[in-house]
Every structure is written in structure tokens, then in C-alpha cells.
Scaffold this motif. Structure first.
Motif, PDB file in Angstrom:
ATOM      1  N   ALA A  26     -35.290 -61.481 -32.583  1.00  0.00           N
ATOM      2  CA  ALA A  26     -34.798 -62.697 -31.930  1.00  0.00           C
ATOM      3  C   ALA A  26     -35.013 -62.610 -30.419  1.00  0.00           C
ATOM      4  O   ALA A  26     -35.485 -63.561 -29.791  1.00  0.00           O
ATOM      5  N   GLU A  27     -34.691 -61.471 -29.835  1.00  0.00           N
ATOM      6  CA  GLU A  27     -34.885 -61.284 -28.396  1.00  0.00           C
ATOM      7  C   GLU A  27     -36.358 -61.416 -28.029  1.00  0.00           C
ATOM      8  O   GLU A  27     -36.724 -62.082 -27.062  1.00  0.00           O
ATOM      9  N   ARG A  28     -37.236 -60.784 -28.807  1.00  0.00           N
ATOM     10  CA  ARG A  28     -38.672 -60.833 -28.536  1.00  0.00           C
ATOM     11  C   ARG A  28     -39.194 -62.266 -28.618  1.00  0.00           C
ATOM     12  O   ARG A  28     -39.961 -62.706 -27.762  1.00  0.00           O
ATOM     13  N   LEU A  29     -38.735 -63.024 -29.634  1.00  0.00           N
ATOM     14  CA  LEU A  29     -39.181 -64.409 -29.774  1.00  0.00           C
ATOM     15  C   LEU A  29     -38.796 -65.241 -28.549  1.00  0.00           C
ATOM     16  O   LEU A  29     -39.610 -66.000 -28.021  1.00  0.00           O
ATOM     17  N   ILE A  30     -37.564 -65.090 -28.100  1.00  0.00           N
ATOM     18  CA  ILE A  30     -37.105 -65.868 -26.942  1.00  0.00           C
ATOM     19  C   ILE A  30     -37.840 -65.437 -25.675  1.00  0.00           C
ATOM     20  O   ILE A  30     -38.293 -66.277 -24.889  1.00  0.00           O
ATOM     21  N   MET A  31     -38.002 -64.135 -25.477  1.00  0.00           N
ATOM     22  CA  MET A  31     -38.699 -63.645 -24.279  1.00  0.00           C
ATOM     23  C   MET A  31     -40.157 -64.088 -24.263  1.00  0.00           C
ATOM     24  O   MET A  31     -40.694 -64.455 -23.217  1.00  0.00           O
ATOM     25  N   ASP A  32     -40.806 -64.082 -25.426  1.00  0.00           N
ATOM     26  CA  ASP A  32     -42.234 -64.388 -25.489  1.00  0.00           C
ATOM     27  C   ASP A  32     -42.550 -65.877 -25.606  1.00  0.00           C
ATOM     28  O   ASP A  32     -43.614 -66.315 -25.182  1.00  0.00           O
ATOM     29  N   ALA A  33     -41.651 -66.672 -26.205  1.00  0.00           N
ATOM     30  CA  ALA A  33     -42.029 -68.032 -26.591  1.00  0.00           C
ATOM     31  C   ALA A  33     -41.213 -69.140 -25.931  1.00  0.00           C
ATOM     32  O   ALA A  33     -41.454 -70.306 -26.203  1.00  0.00           O
ATOM     33  N   CYS A  34     -40.257 -68.797 -25.086  1.00  0.00           N
ATOM     34  CA  CYS A  34     -39.404 -69.828 -24.485  1.00  0.00           C
ATOM     35  C   CYS A  34     -39.428 -69.697 -22.968  1.00  0.00           C
ATOM     36  O   CYS A  34     -39.525 -68.593 -22.439  1.00  0.00           O
ATOM     37  N   GLY A  35     -39.306 -70.838 -22.284  1.00  0.00           N
ATOM     38  CA  GLY A  35     -39.315 -70.786 -20.837  1.00  0.00           C
ATOM     39  C   GLY A  35     -38.830 -72.071 -20.207  1.00  0.00           C
ATOM     40  O   GLY A  35     -38.451 -73.019 -20.884  1.00  0.00           O
ATOM     41  N   LEU A  36     -38.850 -72.087 -18.894  1.00  0.00           N
ATOM     42  CA  LEU A  36     -38.448 -73.247 -18.112  1.00  0.00           C
ATOM     43  C   LEU A  36     -39.259 -73.226 -16.829  1.00  0.00           C
ATOM     44  O   LEU A  36     -39.389 -72.187 -16.188  1.00  0.00           O
ATOM     45  N   VAL A  37     -39.813 -74.369 -16.478  1.00  0.00           N
ATOM     46  CA  VAL A  37     -40.553 -74.517 -15.235  1.00  0.00           C
ATOM     47  C   VAL A  37     -39.792 -75.514 -14.371  1.00  0.00           C
ATOM     48  O   VAL A  37     -39.397 -76.579 -14.857  1.00  0.00           O
ATOM     49  N   MET A  38     -39.594 -75.169 -13.105  1.00  0.00           N
ATOM     50  CA  MET A  38     -38.882 -76.054 -12.203  1.00  0.00           C
ATOM     51  C   MET A  38     -39.591 -77.406 -12.159  1.00  0.00           C
ATOM     52  O   MET A  38     -40.811 -77.481 -12.009  1.00  0.00           O
ATOM     53  N   GLY A  39     -38.828 -78.468 -12.336  1.00  0.00           N
ATOM     54  CA  GLY A  39     -39.391 -79.806 -12.377  1.00  0.00           C
ATOM     55  C   GLY A  39     -39.835 -80.204 -13.769  1.00  0.00           C
ATOM     56  O   GLY A  39     -40.295 -81.308 -13.990  1.00  0.00           O
ATOM     57  N   GLY A  40     -39.684 -79.297 -14.718  1.00  0.00           N
ATOM     58  CA  GLY A  40     -40.092 -79.568 -16.096  1.00  0.00           C
ATOM     59  C   GLY A  40     -38.902 -79.479 -17.039  1.00  0.00           C
ATOM     60  O   GLY A  40     -37.766 -79.713 -16.658  1.00  0.00           O
ATOM     61  N   ASN A  41     -39.182 -79.124 -18.242  1.00  0.00           N
ATOM     62  CA  ASN A  41     -38.161 -79.024 -19.277  1.00  0.00           C
ATOM     63  C   ASN A  41     -38.181 -77.637 -19.899  1.00  0.00           C
ATOM     64  O   ASN A  41     -39.160 -76.912 -19.793  1.00  0.00           O
ATOM     65  N   ILE A  42     -37.092 -77.302 -20.588  1.00  0.00           N
ATOM     66  CA  ILE A  42     -37.110 -76.107 -21.411  1.00  0.00           C
ATOM     67  C   ILE A  42     -38.164 -76.330 -22.481  1.00  0.00           C
ATOM     68  O   ILE A  42     -38.275 -77.409 -23.047  1.00  0.00           O
ATOM     69  N   HIS A  43     -38.964 -75.306 -22.729  1.00  0.00           N
ATOM     70  CA  HIS A  43     -40.031 -75.458 -23.702  1.00  0.00           C
ATOM     71  C   HIS A  43     -40.155 -74.203 -24.561  1.00  0.00           C
ATOM     72  O   HIS A  43     -39.666 -73.141 -24.186  1.00  0.00           O
ATOM     73  N   THR A  44     -40.790 -74.356 -25.694  1.00  0.00           N
ATOM     74  CA  THR A  44     -41.036 -73.241 -26.591  1.00  0.00           C
ATOM     75  C   THR A  44     -42.323 -73.489 -27.356  1.00  0.00           C
ATOM     76  O   THR A  44     -42.730 -74.637 -27.546  1.00  0.00           O
ATOM     77  N   THR A  45     -42.946 -72.408 -27.772  1.00  0.00           N
ATOM     78  CA  THR A  45     -44.107 -72.507 -28.637  1.00  0.00           C
ATOM     79  C   THR A  45     -43.724 -72.304 -30.099  1.00  0.00           C
ATOM     80  O   THR A  45     -44.572 -72.353 -30.975  1.00  0.00           O
ATOM     81  N   LEU A  46     -42.416 -72.080 -30.350  1.00  0.00           N
ATOM     82  CA  LEU A  46     -41.949 -71.888 -31.725  1.00  0.00           C
ATOM     83  C   LEU A  46     -41.780 -73.240 -32.415  1.00  0.00           C
ATOM     84  O   LEU A  46     -41.429 -74.232 -31.772  1.00  0.00           O
ATOM     85  N   PRO A  47     -41.979 -73.292 -33.736  1.00  0.00           N
ATOM     86  CA  PRO A  47     -41.798 -74.556 -34.459  1.00  0.00           C
ATOM     87  C   PRO A  47     -40.329 -74.989 -34.494  1.00  0.00           C
ATOM     88  O   PRO A  47     -39.422 -74.157 -34.447  1.00  0.00           O
ATOM     89  N   ASP A  48     -40.102 -76.306 -34.566  1.00  0.00           N
ATOM     90  CA  ASP A  48     -38.746 -76.866 -34.542  1.00  0.00           C
ATOM     91  C   ASP A  48     -37.848 -76.331 -35.652  1.00  0.00           C
ATOM     92  O   ASP A  48     -36.632 -76.241 -35.475  1.00  0.00           O
ATOM     93  N   ASP A  49     -38.419 -75.971 -36.806  1.00  0.00           N
ATOM     94  CA  ASP A  49     -37.574 -75.490 -37.902  1.00  0.00           C
ATOM     95  C   ASP A  49     -37.125 -74.046 -37.700  1.00  0.00           C
ATOM     96  O   ASP A  49     -36.314 -73.529 -38.446  1.00  0.00           O
TER      97      ASP A  49
END
Length: 78
Positions: A26-49
Motif C-alpha cells: 500500500a505504501e509503495r503504491l501511494i509513493m509511486d502512483a499518487c501525487g499533487l502538483v501546485m495549481g493542479g489536482n491530486i492525481h493517480t495512475t491507479l485505476p478507480d476500482d
């Protein structure tokens, strides 16, 4: 009147809910696939499900340090 360097962090706190095989996965998935860019939105490359999140839109402001900056004469401002 003087200049000051104010070291500041903006901290967004929230929760990611992720399906994973272990806490380490779980930690690896969040560290590798989730982020936030100033002026943007929280984003992820993981599927919604596999992932969902809950974060506020306003960060906490944390001032770490205030440093007086020297003026042109080389004297420190007070």
C-alpha cells in the motif's frame, strides 16, 4: 522595516484508501502512483476500482523559520 526569509510549508492532509496485498505494498503504491502538483489536482495512475481519497482543498500553513536578510550595506535587519 526589513526583509525576512520566511521558510514555509503548505501541508495537505488526508487519506488514501487503496487495495493492496500488504501495508508495504500500500505504501509503495501511494509513493509511486499518487501525487499533487501546485495549481493542479491530486492525481493517480491507479485505476478507480483500486483507490479512492479524501483530502481537503485548503492546506495547513506551517512556518518553519524566519531569517533576517542582510540589506545592501551588509548590516542585518532587525
Amino acid at each position: 522595516m526589513g526583509k525576512y526569509e520566511v521558510k514555509t510549508r503548505f501541508v495537505f492532509s488526508g487519506v488514501f484508501m487503496v487495495e493492496a496485498g500488504s501495508a508495504a505494498d500500500a505504501e509503495r503504491l501511494i509513493m509511486d502512483a499518487c501525487g499533487l502538483v501546485m495549481g493542479g489536482n491530486i492525481h493517480t495512475t491507479l485505476p478507480d476500482d483500486v483507490i479512492d481519497w479524501d483530502f481537503g482543498t485548503h492546506p495547513d500553513k506551517v512556518i518553519d523559520e524566519i531569517i533576517p536578510v542582510s540589506d545592501d550595506s551588509g548590516d542585518e535587519q532587525e
